[in-house]
Design an enzyme around this catalytic site. Sequence first.
Site, PDB file in Angstrom:
ATOM      1  N   CYS A   1       0.997  -1.033  -0.023  1.00  0.00           N
ATOM      2  CA  CYS A   1      -0.047  -0.081  -0.042  1.00  0.00           C
ATOM      3  C   CYS A   1       0.938   1.280   0.018  1.00  0.00           C
ATOM      4  O   CYS A   1       2.190   0.945  -0.221  1.00  0.00           O
ATOM      5  CB  CYS A   1      -0.786  -0.048   1.041  1.00  0.00           C
ATOM      6  SG  CYS A   1      -0.286   0.297   2.706  1.00  0.00           S
TER       7      CYS A   1
ATOM      8  N   CYS B   1       3.311   0.014  -8.483  1.00  0.00           N
ATOM      9  CA  CYS B   1       4.080  -0.990  -7.954  1.00  0.00           C
ATOM     10  C   CYS B   1       5.201  -1.728  -8.988  1.00  0.00           C
ATOM     11  O   CYS B   1       4.494  -1.905 -10.037  1.00  0.00           O
ATOM     12  CB  CYS B   1       3.013  -1.997  -7.427  1.00  0.00           C
ATOM     13  SG  CYS B   1       3.800  -3.621  -6.419  1.00  0.00           S
TER      14      CYS B   1
ATOM     15  N   CYS C   1      -3.880  -0.638  -2.149  1.00  0.00           N
ATOM     16  CA  CYS C   1      -4.443   0.986  -2.171  1.00  0.00           C
ATOM     17  C   CYS C   1      -4.500   0.882  -3.808  1.00  0.00           C
ATOM     18  O   CYS C   1      -3.731   0.590  -4.626  1.00  0.00           O
ATOM     19  CB  CYS C   1      -3.088   1.603  -1.536  1.00  0.00           C
ATOM     20  SG  CYS C   1      -3.147   3.388  -2.277  1.00  0.00           S
TER      21      CYS C   1
END
Length: 262
Positions: A125, A206, A199
């Site tokens: 997240c 990411c 998230c």
Amino acid sequence: MVPPFLRLAAHPLRWRLLTELAAGDLRVRELIELVQAPQNLVSYHLRLLRDGGLVTATRSSSDRRDSYYRLDLDRCALALAATGAAVHPALRPAAPPASPPGGAGRSRPAPPRAGRSRPAVLFACSGNSARSPIAEALLRHHAGGRVTVTSAGSRPGPHLHPRAVGVLREEYGIDVSGRRPRHLDAVRGRRFDYVITLCDRVREVCPDFGAQARRVHWSTPDPAAAAAGESADAVFGRVAADLDRRVRHLLPVLDQIPEYRP
């Protein structure tokens, strides 16, 4: 009378949508690509699944024009059980054992096969201060040592949110008070079987962890951004309970990961 779940799930396109959403939360355009159907058709069948209570939609915190669709696996399990019982009472599943008060019970995953490496899971997240450390702690707790699990964030803060520490201790008997947030850069180069983003914003940034890492998204609201009038205890408790359900559904999936030897 045909049970409602059977009427909903028996349609081939709705079944495809259910199976795709069983892995994680997805946007309409992603579902269109996966099921290879026009947008109007996908939207129509998603509406039927929502009306049937099997699928919910939430606005993306990254782009408010987007929505993430999510399958309610608990509700699916109840609906499947009711469908079996409608055929014959003997098909009604036995009631699961009651969990101890406070949610501190540990599920019992299947033991690992001899010689098999442990599945590895990363939760990500933004701040790595609430959602991802809660998910990490819950999976480690329920897996009983048979899963390698860690968490990280794209913009980690200096410490865990006090209510994240509190809800894990008070509701699940887990102590993470000594844990500190870490950056996603700190886990680059490690091998993961699952990379689970919690998230909506971190999903877009990411890093890539290789072809073997399955990317899954669980669109989870930030409990630190509580709505006006809601107590932090209530919000963190609700988010932790939601992540606990999702982690429990993940465990049987991890049992199916093929053996890996480095």
